[in-house]
Design a protein around this motif. Structure first.
Motif, PDB file in Angstrom:
ATOM      1  N   THR A   1       0.893  -1.106  -0.093  1.00 31.73           N
ATOM      2  CA  THR A   1      -0.043  -0.048  -0.090  1.00 31.73           C
ATOM      3  C   THR A   1       0.795   1.241   0.127  1.00 31.73           C
ATOM      4  O   THR A   1       0.586   2.202  -0.725  1.00 31.73           O
TER       5      THR A   1
ATOM      6  N   ALA B   1       1.088   3.901  -2.964  1.00 33.06           N
ATOM      7  CA  ALA B   1       0.765   5.321  -2.846  1.00 33.06           C
ATOM      8  C   ALA B   1       2.072   6.153  -3.167  1.00 33.06           C
ATOM      9  O   ALA B   1       1.629   7.388  -3.890  1.00 33.06           O
TER      10      ALA B   1
ATOM     11  N   LYS C   1       1.526   8.780  -6.185  1.00 32.51           N
ATOM     12  CA  LYS C   1       1.768  10.615  -5.968  1.00 32.51           C
ATOM     13  C   LYS C   1       2.635  11.034  -7.109  1.00 32.51           C
ATOM     14  O   LYS C   1       2.515  12.341  -7.393  1.00 32.51           O
TER      15      LYS C   1
ATOM     16  N   GLU D   1      -9.020   6.536  -2.734  1.00 30.78           N
ATOM     17  CA  GLU D   1      -7.578   7.421  -2.244  1.00 30.78           C
ATOM     18  C   GLU D   1      -7.059   6.708  -1.190  1.00 30.78           C
ATOM     19  O   GLU D   1      -7.399   5.997  -0.414  1.00 30.78           O
ATOM     20  N   ILE D   2      -5.501   7.020  -1.099  1.00 33.22           N
ATOM     21  CA  ILE D   2      -4.887   6.179  -0.145  1.00 33.22           C
ATOM     22  C   ILE D   2      -4.224   7.450   0.629  1.00 33.22           C
ATOM     23  O   ILE D   2      -3.744   8.663   0.179  1.00 33.22           O
TER      24      ILE D   2
ATOM     25  N   ARG E   1      -1.936  12.507   0.558  1.00 29.31           N
ATOM     26  CA  ARG E   1      -3.167  11.852  -0.306  1.00 29.31           C
ATOM     27  C   ARG E   1      -3.093  11.504  -1.449  1.00 29.31           C
ATOM     28  O   ARG E   1      -2.516  12.484  -2.207  1.00 29.31           O
ATOM     29  N   THR E   2      -3.372  10.382  -2.059  1.00 31.71           N
ATOM     30  CA  THR E   2      -3.412  10.333  -3.512  1.00 31.71           C
ATOM     31  C   THR E   2      -4.350   9.302  -4.184  1.00 31.71           C
ATOM     32  O   THR E   2      -4.737   8.428  -3.517  1.00 31.71           O
TER      33      THR E   2
ATOM     34  N   VAL F   1      -6.312   6.705  -6.369  1.00 35.14           N
ATOM     35  CA  VAL F   1      -6.006   5.143  -6.650  1.00 35.14           C
ATOM     36  C   VAL F   1      -6.321   4.929  -8.285  1.00 35.14           C
ATOM     37  O   VAL F   1      -7.275   5.655  -8.657  1.00 35.14           O
TER      38      VAL F   1
ATOM     39  N   SER G   1      -5.589   3.453   4.274  1.00 29.63           N
ATOM     40  CA  SER G   1      -4.727   4.457   4.930  1.00 29.63           C
ATOM     41  C   SER G   1      -3.258   3.496   5.449  1.00 29.63           C
ATOM     42  O   SER G   1      -3.775   2.483   5.753  1.00 29.63           O
TER      43      SER G   1
END
Length: 265
Positions: free
Chosen positions: A13, A17, A21, A39-40, A52-53, A55, A139
């Motif tokens: 994960t 992410a 990004k 969003e991750i 945050r980025t 998916v 997250s």
């Protein structure tokens, strides 16, 4: 780049992410795609949001995951490699770069069919950062990035091309190891975990019930450190006897900067 991350756990994960990004098209392969959000969120240990980025794609279809992939990162546990390899084989193409994070002993055997199809196999000697899931598919904590990445590959001369790619993806210096055996013999968890589990359960007999959950690290003891040192010493003797360049397989005494049992504990 079109990148695939196989495994939606902690390190998978976080890696996904970080690469999302930077604008890469990252597909995440997982058996639980319905649990992923759009969003991750990456957090520091203090719960402060780092970034945050969005998916790009999450799927449980290996065909979809590997379609047009230029780079594949496998973050699943090593015991799943033999089951994973035949699922990947129909969809990999010559020249596809397939990496283990972290690199694990036996990967070169489990994925030999991919090597036979012309893939490049590589592995991180250790993960680029410690990671822990906060909420699956949503997250993850970034708990501490390393200062550099070490990778080995099959064929060995592929590391020269791979290191600049890794440096760009993770913004860390990447060092090329002489061969993939430098990855598989790196001793951290296989020795660390085994030594501690032995010290915890060496007196176990059938019928014993433990009164509480013992803490793995917080209650680490000198017996675990002695066992770790013994195993580490044996591994270094093996490395010295194998006629290959293995100086980058560091002793755990050096890696953890602990020259005595008490210091390691």
């Amino acid at each position: 780049m079109r990148i695939t991350v196989i495994g939606g756990g902690s390190i998978g994960t976080l890696m996904a992410a970080e690469m999302l990004k930077k604008g890469h098209k990252v597909t995440i392969y997982t058996s639980r795609p319905d649990e992923w959000k759009n969003e991750i969120t990456v957090l520091l240990p203090t719960d402060k949001v780092l970034f945050r980025t969005a998916v790009y794609r999450v799927t449980d279809s290996m065909e979809e995951a590997l379609y047009m992939a230029e780079l594949v990162f496998i973050t699943m546990p090593a015991q799943l490699f033999r089951k994973l390899s035949p699922k990947m084989e129909p969809y990999v193409l010559p020249g596809m770069r397939v990496g283990m994070v972290p690199g694990s002993g036996g990967a070169e055997f489990a994925f030999r069919n991919l090597l036979g199809k012309g893939c490049v196999l590589f592995g991180f000697q250790r993960v680029h950062s410690i990671a822990r899931i906060k909420e699956y598919g949503k997250s993850v904590y970034m708990l501490g990035r390393k200062s550099e990445i070490y990778i080995g590959a099959i064929p060995a001369d592929s590391t020269g091309e791979l290191c600049p790619v890794m440096e760009s993806l993770f913004e860390l210096p990447c060092m090329a190891l002489a061969n993939y055996l430098c990855v598989t013999l790196t001793p951290s968890n296989p020795i660390l975990h085994t030594a501690r589990l032995y010290s915890m359960f060496r007196e176990y007999e059938e019928g014993i019930v433990y009164p509480r959950n013992y803490l793995f690290y917080e209650e680490w003891d000198d017996e675990a450190s002695r066992t770790l040192f013994d195993c580490d010493h044996e591994l270094q003797n093996l490395c010295a006897a194998i006629p290959m360049e293995l100086v980058s397989v560091k002793s755990l005494r050096e890696h953890y900067e602990s020259s005595s049992v008490s210091a390691m504990t």
